[in-house]
Structures are given as structure tokens and as C-alpha cells.
Motif scaffolding. Structure first.
Motif, mmCIF file in Angstrom:
data_model
loop_
_atom_site.group_PDB
_atom_site.id
_atom_site.type_symbol
_atom_site.label_atom_id
_atom_site.label_comp_id
_atom_site.label_asym_id
_atom_site.label_seq_id
_atom_site.Cartn_x
_atom_site.Cartn_y
_atom_site.Cartn_z
ATOM 1 N N ILE A 1 0.759 -1.257 0.036
ATOM 2 C CA ILE A 1 -0.538 0.077 0.338
ATOM 3 C C ILE A 1 0.706 1.178 0.233
ATOM 4 C CG2 ILE A 1 -0.435 0.199 2.360
ATOM 5 C CD1 ILE A 1 -3.772 0.528 0.434
ATOM 6 N N PRO B 1 2.418 3.263 -3.683
ATOM 7 C CA PRO B 1 1.147 4.647 -4.586
ATOM 8 C C PRO B 1 1.180 5.686 -3.391
ATOM 9 C CG PRO B 1 -0.435 2.816 -4.129
ATOM 10 C CD PRO B 1 1.444 2.048 -3.346
ATOM 11 N N GLY C 1 2.883 9.057 -4.140
ATOM 12 C CA GLY C 1 1.525 9.341 -5.006
ATOM 13 C C GLY C 1 1.216 10.329 -4.327
ATOM 14 N N VAL C 2 0.191 9.737 -3.798
ATOM 15 C CA VAL C 2 -1.460 9.920 -3.319
ATOM 16 C C VAL C 2 -0.712 11.720 -2.250
ATOM 17 C CG1 VAL C 2 -3.294 9.894 -1.487
ATOM 18 C CG2 VAL C 2 -2.029 8.153 -3.271
ATOM 19 N N GLY D 1 0.919 14.238 -3.529
ATOM 20 C CA GLY D 1 -0.564 15.347 -4.403
ATOM 21 C C GLY D 1 -1.380 16.153 -3.603
ATOM 22 N N VAL E 1 -1.987 13.154 -9.641
ATOM 23 C CA VAL E 1 -1.049 12.707 -8.830
ATOM 24 C C VAL E 1 -1.815 11.496 -7.941
ATOM 25 C CG1 VAL E 1 1.115 12.543 -7.474
ATOM 26 C CG2 VAL E 1 0.696 14.261 -9.290
ATOM 27 N N ILE E 2 -2.620 12.421 -6.846
ATOM 28 C CA ILE E 2 -3.591 11.924 -6.219
ATOM 29 C C ILE E 2 -4.566 10.992 -6.987
ATOM 30 C CG2 ILE E 2 -5.628 12.213 -4.657
ATOM 31 C CD1 ILE E 2 -5.246 14.435 -4.152
ATOM 32 N N GLY F 1 -2.279 7.204 -7.808
ATOM 33 C CA GLY F 1 -1.802 6.896 -6.732
ATOM 34 C C GLY F 1 -3.330 5.928 -6.030
ATOM 35 N N VAL F 2 -4.795 6.460 -6.455
ATOM 36 C CA VAL F 2 -5.786 5.773 -5.356
ATOM 37 C C VAL F 2 -6.136 4.840 -6.035
ATOM 38 C CG1 VAL F 2 -8.102 6.293 -4.954
ATOM 39 C CG2 VAL F 2 -6.634 7.475 -3.989
ATOM 40 N N TYR G 1 -4.254 3.184 -8.240
ATOM 41 C CA TYR G 1 -3.395 2.417 -8.290
ATOM 42 C C TYR G 1 -3.687 1.093 -6.898
ATOM 43 C CZ TYR G 1 1.862 0.757 -7.785
ATOM 44 O OH TYR G 1 2.723 -0.337 -7.778
ATOM 45 N N MET G 2 -3.769 2.171 -5.877
ATOM 46 C CA MET G 2 -4.276 1.443 -4.104
ATOM 47 C C MET G 2 -5.268 0.441 -5.078
ATOM 48 S SD MET G 2 -3.510 3.934 -1.755
ATOM 49 C CE MET G 2 -3.148 4.831 -1.137
#
Lengths: 347, 294
Positions: free
Chosen positions: A305, A308, A311-312, A315, B104-105, B108-109, B111-112
Motif C-alpha cells: 500500500i 502509491p 504520490g497520493v 498530491g 497525482v492523487i 495513486g488512489v 493504483y491502490m
């Protein structure tokens, strides 16, 4: 008790060290920086080096974007140009690391000026797109100009040396990094209070008005690009010398975004802000990998987890700072400082 | 000669897909003057939502499609309200950076939720390629082309004739005048984001169908920047035409320049086109000439 901020002439207002307290704490901080390598372990020194490179790069971007108001999404490309210039000069032309550094900066500055030419014609959104295009074009060059850059296999770089003294370990490299960070911060801090720095800010605030009061936009916009990219080139050359290898993977678009995040979180238009931002944004991934190590031990299988997560969080930080604290950490720092200075009569 | 024709026909079909994504950019830019750099992630999200609806819920395609469009509408609305509205009147760098951060957020989300592995889309279009006699058009590209044309026509008609469309054009033209004529500019902004999200979600489904879906498929949207700059940032017709031109040029460089420099030019050609257009004619073929020069 020192309260309020009274200055009686412009020379006072432009002083770098506004009070004796600042000088005192700064001296203490320098002493800490000098004894730091003797008390820290290798991992901490590694992080310190990375922070140093990030500070140099972030100051460059802040001079361009934060002070002059020219958005650049291609900062990673300039870092890459500097890195490759240095690597190629060292391995092919037999230059020493020290001699290759200024060239890395200069070639990056030249690249920056070429990319900066559209900034005279287009601005804002369009400039942002132009620099984005530059990012991809340079990435393409790094991968495909194989006779020069060796493509995706990359170039191995010997460590810097002074006669017989080799700078290989994190601890030895720390001195190089520290030297250039101090030099870079000092130069930038002086630049922004000079004629040029004021011209930059005038261009950011209203370019038409700036031109009317006699600022040569062509000259100053290109200088901003050149200086910003020069910093980027130095940061890149130092970084890859530290890593001892350079490949095109080191300079993706995400790195540009990371640098923009640094100056937004730290504070645009503030040298101190670039430093805060660089420290903060370098520590976060390290913290995340530390957390993922812990999770690996206590709850194996869940550490995925965290991949990523970086990045989150980047952001989220960009968005939240822009929405709620557009002046960044530097402003928070100022608020905390004035809270303590004026306490208990904060109004 | 045959190969040249084939390349041009493929380029035309691929151009339709570019045009569809460009439409998403233009719809948002036209009304709100914001360039949404999270468009690629919007696209990917659309593809993933449709994919999940098809696979997990085993819904028929038209239902999945409607569900996706509905979610796009909601997403556009929420993002405009939460993130973009507080930034009205802020410097342009803040607005651009906030969309980058958003992208970017979202990446990532996604990806999760969906993991980075590559998946191929279930077949929703008939797989037979179209035979034109002199060349073949792969089915995915053909359907992308059809979707793009239909989408463009629908949005053009909305802009031309419907009340909302006219209100949107008015807002794009002069916000204050629009406000004083009783148009709710806030509502128009929200609507523009919803329309933009819908266009990009459709684009995502079509591209997902052609290339398969993964978290990284949104990167193609950055190439589309060349399309909208060429066509003009605020021109719907320009977006589609630009899509064709860029796609054909891209395929031609792939054919003629790749052998000279050893591959990969197809990926970078749109950016060269972009820089050249910005130097010569920054407002594009059909854009409004409002760039101030200093």
C-alpha cells in the motif's frame, strides 16, 4: 523585548541578518551542520545529502517560478542536462569532477535559455505546456542519443577526488554537498535583494507594468531561466556523482512535479521556503519507506500500500497547501516566530 | 504507397480518439479557462469504472456505459466544488498546480484500488476490422472514431442550440456580463467540469478498448496537449481536426523518421509539433487570438 518590525532606512530593510539573534542562531546551526557527520549514521548522512541536492534544485526552481512567475514543468530535464553534461565530461573528456561542475551548470543554463525563449511570446498556461514538452523532448534525447548518453544502460561515474583524497562515502560527500548548499543559498539570498531580484519580482507581479518602468523583459526573463537552470544543473551533477551512475530514469516528469511540490509546500517567492520544502519533501518518502518496513514486520503483505502512497501524499500536500496555505511552510514559520516574539500581547 | 495509405487511415482513426480526449480539455477550458492536467487520470478512471462494472457486476455494456457517464458527471461536479472553486481569482500557477496535484492523487488512489497490473478490456465492440478496399481499419480505432464524431456532434449541438450551451458560451465570453444577464456562472462552471469529465471518461473507455487498461494509460493525455494547442484551446471543431492532424503526423514520423534515429519518435513527435506551434501560432488554428505579447 523586541516587538514590531521597525526600519528606518532601506539598507536596514535589505539586510540579510536582521538582528543579532538571527546571527547567533545561525552560528549555532552551522556548528551543528559541521558536527553532524560525526554523530550521524550513514543512513542519516545519505538523507542529508539528498536534502542538500533538493535544496539546490528547489532554489533554482523558486527563483524561476516563485520569484519571476515563469511556470516550469521541465525542471527535471534541466537537472538531467546538468547531470549528463558532468557525467560525459568526466568519463569521455577526462575532466575532473570539479571542472565539470561549472560546465554542467552552464550547459543546463543554455538549455534553460533555449526553453525560455517561448516565454517571451507566451506565458502562463502556454509556457507551462511548452516546458512540459521540453521535459519529454529531453527525456527522449537522454534515452535515444545512445552514442552520447549510452541510453538506458546509463553512465558510471568515478567519485570526485582532490589529489589522493576520494569522496566516495556519504560522509565524505557530505562536505561537498554542504559547501555547495551554503554557496547556493548565499548567492540566491543576495540575488533576490539586488537589482535583478527586484526586477524578477516586478515581472512576476505584472510584466506590462515592469516593462513600462524600464525593466528589460527579454533580458530578465532569460536570466531567470538561465539562473534557475544553472542551479538545476549543479544539483543534477552533484546528485549523479553521489549516486555514481546516471540513467534516463532519474529524470521523469514526476521529479519535476516533486520540485514544484517542494516550492509550493515550502513557500513560493522565499529562499527559506525552498529549504523548508526541500527538507520536508525529501523526508516524506523516507518516512514512508520507514513505515512500510514497520508494517512489513508487524503485518506482512500489507506493505504494498505504501508504493502509491507517495504520490497520493505529494498530491494531497500540493492541493491542500494551495487551498489553505498558499504561502507555504515559510509563512507558518513566520507566524510561529511572531507568536513567540509578541507573546503574550500578540495583537 | 500502400503502407502510406494504411498509415494515414490508421492515423485518421486514432485521431478520432485524440479528438475525444481533446474535447474533454476544451469543454473545461472554454467555460472556465482552466487547463485540466489531470485529464489523463480522469480517462483512466473512466476506463477502470466501466471495466469494473462490466466484470464485477457483469452488467451489459450500455448499463455500464450509463453508470460511467453518471459517475463522471458526479466527479466533475465534486472536483469543481471542492478544489477549483476556492481558487477562482488565484494566479494561474496555483490553478495549474492544483490540477497536477489532483492527477497525482487520482493515480495513486487508482493504483491502490486496481493495482498496477495490465488488463485487457472485455470485448464490447464487434471485432471485425473494416475493409476499405485499399486498407484495413482495426475495429477499436474504427469505433473510437465513431464515438468521437458522435460525441463532437452532440457537444456542438448542445453549445449551438441548448439554453445551457448558450449560457456556457456567454460565460466563456464574459463572465461579468453573463452574471448580469442572470446566468449562474457557478452552475456553468460545475457543468463544464462534468461535461469535460464525461468526454474524458468516454475517451478512456475507447482507448482502454484499443490498448488495454493500466494505471499508466493516462499518459497519452499529455500528447493530446499538442492536439488542443494546434486546434486552439477553445475550439471544439479544432480539437477534432487537430486530433486528426497530430495523429497522422505522429504516424508519419513513426514511418519515416524512426528508421533514421532508431525508434521511439512516435512518442515524442507530438511534443515537437507542440513547441513549433507555440513558436509560430500559439492560439492554434481556430483559437481566439487573445494572447498578450510583451
Amino acid at each position: 523585548m523586541r516587538c514590531g518590525d521597525f526600519k528606518e532606512d532601506y539598507i536596514k530593510d535589505e539586510e540579510i541578518f536582521q538582528s543579532y539573534f538571527v546571527k547567533f542562531w545561525l552560528t549555532l546551526f552551522f556548528i551543528f551542520l559541521i558536527i553532524f557527520p560525526f554523530i550521524a549514521n550513514y543512513y542519516m548522512l545519505y538523507v542529508a545529502n539528498m536534502i542538500g541536492f533538493a535544496i539546490i534544485g528547489a532554489i533554482g526552481l523558486n527563483l524561476l517560478t516563485g520569484f519571476t512567475g515563469q511556470i516550469s514543468l521541465g525542471h527535471a530535464a534541466f537537472i538531467g542536462v546538468g547531470a549528463y553534461t558532468s557525467a560525459i565530461m568526466i568519463t569521455r573528456l577526462g575532466f575532473s569532477f570539479w571542472l565539470s561542475l561549472p560546465f554542467a551548470g552552464l550547459v543546463a543554463a543554455l538549455a534553460g535559455m533555449i526553453i525560455g525563449i517561448p516565454s517571451l511570446r507566451v506565458k502562463g498556461l502556454y509556457l507551462c505546456i511548452a516546458t512540459l514538452a521540453a521535459q519529454f523532448i529531453f527525456e527522449f534525447i537522454f534515452v535515444h542519443w545512445e552514442s552520447m548518453t549510452k541510453g538506458i544502460t546509463g553512465i558510471h561515474i568515478p567519485p570526485p577526488r582532490i589529489s589522493s583524497l576520494e569522496f566516495t562515502t556519504e560522509k565524505e560527500f557530505y562536505w561537498i554537498t554542504l559547501f555547495f548548499v551554503v554557496l547556493g543559498v548565499g548567492y540566491a539570498r543576495n540575488l533576490v535583494r539586488s537589482k535583478m531580484g527586484r526586477a524578477f519580482v516586478a515581472i512576476r507581479d505584472r510584466d506590462l507594468a515592469a516593462e513600462i518602468i524600464g525593466i528589460n523583459l527579454f533580458r530578465y526573463k532569460l536570466s531567470a531561466f538561465a539562473i534557475g537552470s544553472f542551479y538545476a544543473g549543479i544539483a543534477g551533477a552533484l546528485w549523479v556523482s553521489f549516486l555514481k551512475v546516471v540513467t534516463p530514469d532519474h529524470f521523469p516528469l514526476f521529479l519535476s512535479i516533486q520540485y514544484l511540490a517542494m516550492i509550493i509546500v515550502g513557500g513560493m517567492g522565499s529562499i527559506l521556503g525552498s529549504i523548508f520544502g526541500a527538507i520536508f519533501m525529501t523526508l516524506i518518502p523516507e518516512l514512508l519507506s520507514y513505515l512500510s518496513e514497520i508494517v512489513k514486520i508487524y503485518a506482512p503483505g500489507n506493505e504494498e500500500i505504501f508504493v502509491p502512497m507517495k504520490g497520493v501524499i505529494f498530491g494531497l500536500l500540493i492541493v491542500l497547501f494551495l487551498l489553505f496555505e498558499p504561502l507555504g511552510l515559510a509563512e507558518i514559520w513566520n507566524r510561529i516566530k511572531s507568536f513567540f516574539r509578541l507573546w503574550p500581547f500578540s495583537y | 504507397m500502400d503502407i502510406l495509405l494504411q498509415v494515414i487511415v490508421t492515423g485518421l482513426a486514432a485521431g478520432g480518439v485524440y479528438g475525444l480526449i481533446a474535447l474533454g480539455f476544451v469543454l473545461i477550458y472554454k467555460a472556465t479557462s482552466v487547463l485540466n492536467l489531470a485529464m489523463g487520470e480522469f480517462m483512466t478512471l473512466g476506463a477502470f469504472i466501466c471495466f469494473t462494472a462490466l466484470m464485477q457486476l457483469s452488467a451489459p455494456f450500455y448499463l455500464a456505459f450509463i453508470l460511467t457517464l453518471f459517475l463522471a458527471f458526479a466527479l466533475g461536479f465534486v472536483i469543481e466544488r471542492l478544489i477549483l472553486r476556492p481558487l477562482i481569482g488565484e494566479p494561474i500557477i496555483s490553478v495549474i498546480m492544483v490540477t497536477i496535484g489532483l492527477g497525482v492523487i487520482l493515480k495513486g488512489v487508482m493504483y491502490m484500488i486496481w493495482t498496477p497490473s495490465f488488463r485487457s478490456f472485455p470485448e464490447i465492440f464487434p471485432p471485425e476490422p473494416l475493409n476499405l478496399g485499399f486498407s484495413m481499419v482495426p475495429s477499436g480505432l474504427l469505433w473510437g472514431f465513431i464515438f468521437a464524431i458522435i460525441g463532437t456532434i452532440i457537444f456542438l449541438l448542445i453549445f449551438k442550440f441548448s439554453r445551457t450551451g448558450v449560457a456556457m458560451r456567454a460565460t466563456a465570453n464574459d463572465q461579468q456580463a453573463a452574471l448580469s444577464m442572470g446566468i449562474s456562472v457557478r452552475w456553468i462552471f460545475a457543468l463544464a467540469w462534468s461535461f469535460g469529465a464525461m468526454a474524458s471518461f468516454i475517451g478512456g473507455i475507447v482507448i482502454g478498448n484499443i490498448t488495454g487498461i493500466s494505471v499508466y494509460m493516462g499518459d497519452v493525455a499529455l500528447k493530446v496537449l499538442a492536439v488542443i494547442i494546434l486546434g486552439g484551446l477553445d475550439s471544439i471543431g479544432g480539437a477534432i481536426l487537430g486530433g486528426f492532424i497530430v495523429a497522422i503526423l505522429e504516424n508519419l514520423t513513426g514511418l519515416y523518421i524512426d528508421p533514421l534515429v532508431g525508434g521511439g519518435t512516435k512518442e515524442v513527435a507530438p511534443f515537437f509539433i507542440l513547441v513549433i506551434i507555440l513558436m509560430i501560432r500559439p492560439y492554434g488554428l481556430f483559437g481566439k487570438e487573445t494572447i498578450e505579447r510583451v
